[in-house]
Design a protein around this motif. Sequence first.
Motif, mmCIF file in Angstrom:
data_model
loop_
_atom_site.group_PDB
_atom_site.id
_atom_site.type_symbol
_atom_site.label_atom_id
_atom_site.label_comp_id
_atom_site.label_asym_id
_atom_site.label_seq_id
_atom_site.Cartn_x
_atom_site.Cartn_y
_atom_site.Cartn_z
ATOM 1 N N ASN A 44 0.829 -1.215 0.000
ATOM 2 C CA ASN A 44 0.000 0.000 0.000
ATOM 3 C C ASN A 44 0.861 1.261 0.000
ATOM 4 O OD1 ASN A 44 -2.279 -1.587 0.042
ATOM 5 N ND2 ASN A 44 -2.520 -1.473 2.277
ATOM 6 N N LEU A 45 1.960 1.226 0.747
ATOM 7 C CA LEU A 45 2.850 2.380 0.750
ATOM 8 C C LEU A 45 3.493 2.580 -0.628
ATOM 9 C CD1 LEU A 45 4.617 2.017 4.221
ATOM 10 C CD2 LEU A 45 2.917 3.710 3.542
ATOM 11 N N THR A 46 3.809 1.480 -1.276
ATOM 12 C CA THR A 46 4.367 1.584 -2.634
ATOM 13 C C THR A 46 3.347 2.243 -3.581
ATOM 14 O OG1 THR A 46 5.683 -0.402 -2.249
ATOM 15 C CG2 THR A 46 5.344 0.279 -4.539
ATOM 16 N N ALA A 47 2.102 1.804 -3.449
ATOM 17 C CA ALA A 47 1.053 2.411 -4.283
ATOM 18 C C ALA A 47 0.894 3.887 -3.965
ATOM 19 C CB ALA A 47 -0.267 1.661 -4.053
ATOM 20 N N ALA A 48 0.975 4.242 -2.680
ATOM 21 C CA ALA A 48 0.843 5.646 -2.301
ATOM 22 C C ALA A 48 1.975 6.477 -2.889
ATOM 23 C CB ALA A 48 0.826 5.764 -0.780
ATOM 24 N N ARG A 49 3.193 5.950 -2.883
ATOM 25 C CA ARG A 49 4.324 6.694 -3.463
ATOM 26 C C ARG A 49 4.140 6.889 -4.955
ATOM 27 N NH1 ARG A 49 9.431 3.982 -3.070
ATOM 28 N NH2 ARG A 49 10.185 5.880 -4.117
ATOM 29 N N LEU A 50 3.623 5.875 -5.635
ATOM 30 C CA LEU A 50 3.392 6.012 -7.078
ATOM 31 C C LEU A 50 2.359 7.089 -7.376
ATOM 32 C CD1 LEU A 50 3.456 2.243 -8.183
ATOM 33 C CD2 LEU A 50 5.194 4.014 -8.610
ATOM 34 N N LYS A 51 1.290 7.108 -6.553
ATOM 35 C CA LYS A 51 0.253 8.126 -6.751
ATOM 36 C C LYS A 51 0.813 9.523 -6.490
ATOM 37 C CE LYS A 51 -3.996 5.523 -6.125
ATOM 38 N NZ LYS A 51 -5.293 5.458 -5.424
ATOM 39 N N LYS A 91 3.821 10.372 -6.905
ATOM 40 C CA LYS A 91 4.690 10.698 -8.026
ATOM 41 C C LYS A 91 3.881 11.229 -9.217
ATOM 42 C CE LYS A 91 8.222 8.640 -11.005
ATOM 43 N NZ LYS A 91 8.948 7.381 -11.349
ATOM 44 N N PHE A 92 2.730 10.561 -9.491
ATOM 45 C CA PHE A 92 1.896 11.018 -10.610
ATOM 46 C C PHE A 92 1.330 12.399 -10.328
ATOM 47 C CE2 PHE A 92 1.078 6.271 -11.412
ATOM 48 C CZ PHE A 92 2.186 6.196 -12.229
ATOM 49 N N VAL A 93 0.882 12.619 -9.076
ATOM 50 C CA VAL A 93 0.313 13.933 -8.726
ATOM 51 C C VAL A 93 1.389 15.004 -8.814
ATOM 52 C CG1 VAL A 93 -0.716 15.261 -6.845
ATOM 53 C CG2 VAL A 93 -1.484 12.944 -7.279
ATOM 54 N N ASP A 132 2.632 22.307 -9.219
ATOM 55 C CA ASP A 132 3.612 23.393 -9.393
ATOM 56 C C ASP A 132 4.866 23.055 -8.581
ATOM 57 O OD1 ASP A 132 3.043 23.869 -6.721
ATOM 58 O OD2 ASP A 132 1.448 25.291 -7.250
ATOM 59 N N SER A 133 5.850 23.920 -8.659
ATOM 60 C CA SER A 133 7.152 23.612 -8.060
ATOM 61 C C SER A 133 7.076 23.519 -6.536
ATOM 62 C CB SER A 133 8.175 24.675 -8.453
ATOM 63 O OG SER A 133 7.702 25.963 -8.078
ATOM 64 N N LEU A 167 7.713 20.110 -4.314
ATOM 65 C CA LEU A 167 8.710 19.954 -3.260
ATOM 66 C C LEU A 167 8.106 19.309 -2.003
ATOM 67 C CD1 LEU A 167 11.629 20.488 -2.390
ATOM 68 C CD2 LEU A 167 10.889 22.758 -1.588
ATOM 69 N N GLN A 168 6.900 19.778 -1.639
ATOM 70 C CA GLN A 168 6.233 19.216 -0.456
ATOM 71 C C GLN A 168 5.881 17.741 -0.668
ATOM 72 O OE1 GLN A 168 2.920 21.737 0.434
ATOM 73 N NE2 GLN A 168 4.205 23.523 0.924
ATOM 74 N N LEU A 169 5.398 17.436 -1.873
ATOM 75 C CA LEU A 169 5.060 16.028 -2.158
ATOM 76 C C LEU A 169 6.302 15.153 -2.148
ATOM 77 C CD1 LEU A 169 2.431 16.529 -5.014
ATOM 78 C CD2 LEU A 169 2.007 15.721 -2.683
ATOM 79 N N ALA A 170 7.429 15.723 -2.558
ATOM 80 C CA ALA A 170 8.683 14.952 -2.516
ATOM 81 C C ALA A 170 9.092 14.646 -1.083
ATOM 82 C CB ALA A 170 9.782 15.735 -3.227
ATOM 83 N N GLU A 171 8.873 15.620 -0.167
ATOM 84 C CA GLU A 171 9.179 15.383 1.247
ATOM 85 C C GLU A 171 8.317 14.259 1.801
ATOM 86 O OE1 GLU A 171 11.441 16.659 3.287
ATOM 87 O OE2 GLU A 171 12.336 17.822 1.651
ATOM 88 N N VAL A 172 7.010 14.291 1.431
ATOM 89 C CA VAL A 172 6.120 13.215 1.900
ATOM 90 C C VAL A 172 6.552 11.878 1.317
ATOM 91 C CG1 VAL A 172 3.744 12.361 1.905
ATOM 92 C CG2 VAL A 172 4.196 14.808 2.195
ATOM 93 N N GLY A 173 6.926 11.878 0.045
ATOM 94 C CA GLY A 173 7.383 10.647 -0.576
ATOM 95 C C GLY A 173 8.636 10.101 0.086
ATOM 96 N N LYS A 174 9.554 11.019 0.497
ATOM 97 C CA LYS A 174 10.764 10.586 1.174
ATOM 98 C C LYS A 174 10.441 9.932 2.520
ATOM 99 C CE LYS A 174 15.127 12.372 2.995
ATOM 100 N NZ LYS A 174 15.902 13.605 3.277
#
Length: 566
Positions: A386-393, A395-397, A402-403, A407-414
């Motif tokens: 499920n976490l893998t699926a969340a990271r993929l989503k 990534k798509f979002v 915008d920039s 950046l915030q989504l990248a922090e959450v992904g990390k």
Amino acid sequence: MASLDYGREAAIARAQPNNILKGFARSAGDWLLDAEPERLVSIGRLVTAAFAILAVYLDPTRPVSLLYECRAILSLYILFSVLLVILPLRKPLDSSIHLLVHVIDAVILAWLALLTDELTSPFFAVLPFVLLAMTMRWGLKGAAFGALILLLVQFIVALPDLSDGESELNVFIMRSTYIVFAAVILGYFGAYRERSRRCLAELAEWPFNAVANDRRSWLGLLFRHASRVLGGSRLFVLWRDQEDDAGCVACWADGGLKLVEVQNADFWRRHDLQQQHREGDVGISSRKEADFSDLIADLPDFAEAAPERIQRISAAYFSTVRYRGRVFVINSSCRPDEGSALTEIIATHLGSELERLALIQQTTEAARSEERMRLACDLHDSVLQNLTAARLKLKFVGEAADSDSKLQLAEVGKLILEQQQRIRQFVEENRAADIPVINSLEQTLSDFAGPLADQWNCQIEISISPPELAAPKWMVHEIKQLISEAAANAVRHGHATRLRISISQADCGLQFKLIDNGTGVPSQAKSLRPSSLSTRVDRLGGNLTVFQATPGFGIHIIIPRMLGAY
């Protein structure tokens, strides 16, 4: 031919006078032990009365004018004895109703003595029968009360003799001394029998339902019981694994248990636990004392627990499938022969309990390992995916954002990736059941503290004493969860920026002290104890206490020693 010779030799040996006497004594002893005590007393009374009337018939007593009364009383006494043989009292041997019967015995014998020359009466020789019978029934109390009855009877019988001008004070004094001395000897055997009975009863109450997970509490319970059976003795027990040079030394003294693990091949080589002789031999007590002195010399931690003067010592070996060991009992209140037998029984019990605990611990560890493997599979198939699926989503979002949002989504992904790595590490560790189970706490927790500090933006300092302290993998996992929960509580509730953790090994187990520099627990909080931490510590059989630090909040945790742990 050889078998014929052996049979002839055995027949000759059986015909030896000593063997005949031993066989007769053994048969007589068996017959007496098989006899019912109440019936034995009744038959003894009847035989005594029958010989008394025979003696009076063959040699009439003095004065002759009272011979008829004497024979009449003896006849009544024989009738009384026959009735008790035919119709015995259906009461327990130590029932107080039997006291009435013995008072009747004493009254009849005193009456006969008064009729037949008072202090020089031949019936005084029969009076110890009352003392013997009462000792058989009530032990030391019976001996003491029986002696009082006999002294009273003698005093009443002696009154006419002492007042008629022909005093026989010397006879009175010597018979009184004899009665008291006989009561002391019989009372000793009565007390000895009572203590043996009490010891056997306490041995039968051996705590087989002892705590199985906490070794220290379990051993304390067993040692306390063993010491009580042996009259408050000091116990020293050492045991080692049958295959490894690892074992433990435990001491029970003054109501406290001291336990030390020993992993020293030279120590176990010096203190060989292979049973080569029977320990019950009283004559080798000096060798046991020398062995014990050598043991204490190699264990300075136990020097204070060892008594300054050894009055009595007994020892016994034990051996099981997994362990072999030896039990020393110091200054027992039991006699040497009795103490040796009890020590052998207790050594056998302790060996069996150690074996049982090892089996229970092994079974528990296997069940725990199986449960962790199942949990690892579940985490891999559900949460990790499920976490893998969340990271993929994410990534798509992020591709369409915008920039700033990217950046915030990248922090959450990390953050999700870090959690995935932790879960994957847990899964890999628990799937591999055959990897070494002991981990170094210093290395493992140092690797764990770095990412945790970054996650909570909190400085985490961990100190471990001794540095080489290690623990099984399952316990390392529990420790990580404790530290993770403590860090989360310190930051979220106390706004702490630093958390200091000290872990040390103690006799009582593994000690943790966690102190942060936050604001502590709010005064309106329902409880100062963190519920999640408390639940985990309780499940491990430990103890958690909290305290206020300056500044901040502190937690003290003790996890008891588990078999095979650190």
